[in-house]
Each structure stands twice: as C-alpha cells, then as structure tokens.
Design an enzyme around this catalytic site. Structure first.
Site, short mmCIF file in Angstrom:
data_model
loop_
_atom_site.label_atom_id
_atom_site.label_comp_id
_atom_site.label_asym_id
_atom_site.label_seq_id
_atom_site.Cartn_x
_atom_site.Cartn_y
_atom_site.Cartn_z
N ALA A 139 0.82 -1.21 0.00
CA ALA A 139 0.00 0.00 0.00
C ALA A 139 0.85 1.26 0.00
O ALA A 139 0.63 2.20 -0.78
CB ALA A 139 -0.93 -0.02 1.21
N ASP A 144 -4.85 3.33 -2.94
CA ASP A 144 -3.52 3.90 -2.77
C ASP A 144 -3.27 4.98 -3.82
O ASP A 144 -2.72 6.05 -3.51
CB ASP A 144 -2.45 2.82 -2.89
N ASN A 192 2.90 1.70 -3.17
CA ASN A 192 2.00 2.12 -4.25
C ASN A 192 1.81 3.63 -4.22
O ASN A 192 1.90 4.31 -5.25
CB ASN A 192 0.63 1.46 -4.10
N ALA A 225 -16.11 10.82 -3.79
CA ALA A 225 -15.26 11.04 -2.62
C ALA A 225 -15.79 12.26 -1.90
O ALA A 225 -16.13 13.27 -2.54
CB ALA A 225 -13.81 11.23 -3.02
N ARG A 284 -7.42 -4.58 6.40
CA ARG A 284 -7.19 -5.89 5.81
C ARG A 284 -7.63 -6.94 6.83
O ARG A 284 -6.92 -7.25 7.78
CB ARG A 284 -5.71 -6.09 5.45
#
Length: 329
Positions: free
Chosen positions: A43, A264, A46, A238, A176
C-alpha cells in the site's frame, strides 16, 4: 500544515511493507493457470510510486529480505523514481509474498508474510534523517496489523500532538481483515485514524469496522480530529470534510480490470493536489484520475494519462466532470 489541510513544502515519506506478488491472468483461475505474473505489492509503496509519477519527491522506508524477491521489490519501486536508499535488507527474515486470486469483479488475496523482514520494523524507523525535512509522513492501517513492533511504530508516530509535528501525517485506514485478530481492528484503526492530520477511509470499510448503516457524515462523527477526512464511496464519489466544509466530487466512470491498488492511487493523487496548493475540488479530482489508472491494470501500479490530459480533466466544468472519463483512454 498551512490552511488546516495543506502540508508545508518538502518531500513525502511513506513507511510500510511491500511484498512480491504472484497473480494469474485476470480471466484465469489460480488453480488452473500455467503461468503467474510476478509484480510487487504494498500500500505505502504504491502511494510512493504514484507520487513519483506525479512529480512529488518521495522516499519509501521499509525492510525486505536479503533475497531475490527483496531485490526485485527494491528494483521496481526504485525504478518508479522513489528513493529506496533507506530500506533495510534483513539477512535473517524473508521478503513477504502474496498471491492474488481473481474472482469475477473481486480479487482475493492470500498472504505469506509471517516473520517477514518488514514485520520486524519498529519505532526506530522514525529516526531516519529523511523525516527531518519531510512535508508528509504517509502511513496505513496495514502496518499496525503486522506485529506488535509495527503497531508501536505507527502509534509512536501519531502520539506526537498535531501542533508539534514537523510534518503532516497522512493515514489511510486500509483495513485488511485477514491480518487482524477478531474484534481488534475496529478500535485500533479508529484511534489511529483519528490522530492523523489527513485521513482516508472507504465507506465500505468504515461500515465493516464501525457500523453497517454509517453514512459519510457519521464517519466524520467517529473521526472528528483529522484536519482533512476523505471518505471514499467506492466508484461513486469522494467526500472531503475539512475546515472549508464538505466537498463531494463524483468518481470517473471507469472500466475495472482489478480494484486492488486504486485506494492507494487515490491517496497519492489527493496528496499531490494538496502539496501543489490546489483547491479541494482539484485535489479530489486528481485522486480519482490516479485511481482510474490503477483500476485498468492487474498490477497495483498502472500508467497515468499524460499531463496534458490530466490538466484537461482537472479543468472541466463541474457538470462535465463525471462525463470526462473517456478522455482517460
């Protein structure tokens, strides 16, 4: 930070684990595929690679094994223009590995990262000289799930009161499920995210963590302290909450090859907009543009449109913005 949510000038530092990744072709089954593509996945790296693509000076701090996969990770992240000179090579622990399993519109991920080199990171990473001149330190909720020492690293970074930090701290919740003990993530991730200057969270993960009926305004109620909170509502929009009020920017209509890495990329785009001193509208648009490039590839890191095309999208009138996705192709 200036004007509440705009970071000061300087480079960005991203801290977190990056692994080697194996994946079949998008239309293939992991069980029957004859070939697997090797890439890198993490992440924070990235975010670092997309920041570099967008012209932002950026360093990535981590640890990899002193092994072929670790060397591949360093080579690929470094080739993207990221400073990887602060990454430690651990002769005792391996580089982490993940395997992607495509499943229709979703991708399952299998982790093989126990006792990885990065899981041994601790608060001493924060002593790196690169942080002395940084504008932003970017962290995610993946790191505190890796080990007690990694949790200490993130907690110590965020323990410094916001007004006393030499840099802004950006934190992406990045939940996660497979990495957390049952019932632990909700409390830890809420506490960490609420201590950041800039926080990113997906509405779907907020609902998984803190309540199935949450709306974006409810998330702000749960995370009142970040100077800028961005709630990502999937492929719809967003929503930014800051001292300027609430700003909603629709997402681009984009064909999705694989969703992994898009969050990311979005964070990198928004951070770039803020570092450039852009208004909130343009920063969120740049986040969407960058995310769209990740959605179009099976790897976590995809090519951006050229700068002229990006600028045309950023300049579109509000009513034309969501219809401008075709200009990405």
């Amino acid at each position: 930070m200036k004007n509440g949510w705009q970071p000061a000038e300087g480079a960005v530092v991203c801290i977190g684990e990056t692994m080697a990744a194996l994946a079949p072709a998008p239309s293939s089954s992991l069980e029957s595929a004859d070939d697997l593509r090797v890439s890198v996945a993490g992440a924070e790296s990235n975010v670092a690679m997309y920041l570099a693509d967008l012209g932002v000076p950026v360093s990535w701090l981590s640890a990899v094994g002193d092994d072929p996969l670790g060397r591949r990770v360093l080579a690929e992240v470094g080739a993207a223009g990221v400073d990887v000179s602060g990454v430690r090579r651990d002769p005792e622990r391996p580089t982490g590995l993940l395997v992607k399993e495509p499943d229709g519109s979703r991708t399952r991920v299998h982790y093989y990262r126990g006792n990885s080199a990065a899981s041994a990171m601790g608060p001493d990473v924060l002593d790196d000289d690169r942080l002395r001149s940084a504008s932003v330190l970017h962290l995610t909720g993946v790191t505190p799930a890796l080990s007690p020492s990694c949790l200490s690293l993130v907690s110590e970074a965020l323990a410094v009161p916001a007004g006393e930090r030499p840099y802004a701290i950006s934190f992406d919740v990045n939940h996660r499920l497979a990495l957390w003990a049952p019932g632990r993530a909700a409390t830890v991730l809420r506490d960490l995210a609420d201590r950041a200057d800039i926080a990113f969270v997906g509405l779907d993960e907020a609902r998984d963590l803190w309540g199935a009926d949450l709306e974006p305004a409810d998330v702000r109620g749960l995370l009142p302290r970040p100077r800028l909170l961005v709630v990502k509502d999937g492929g719809r929009s967003a929503i930014a909450f800051s001292d300027e009020g609430i700003r909603v920017v629709p997402a681009l209509d984009t064909d999705v090859v694989e969703p992994v890495g898009a969050g990311d990329a979005f964070a990198a785009g928004v951070l770039t907009g803020l570092l450039r001193g852009e208004g909130m509208e343009r920063a969120l648009r740049l986040g969407h543009i960058t995310a769209a490039s990740a959605l179009k590839v099976t790897a976590d890191h995809g090519p951006l449109p050229d700068s002229a095309r990006i600028e045309r999208l950023l300049e579109l009138p509000t009513h034309e913005w969501a219809a401008g996705a075709g200009q990405l192709t």
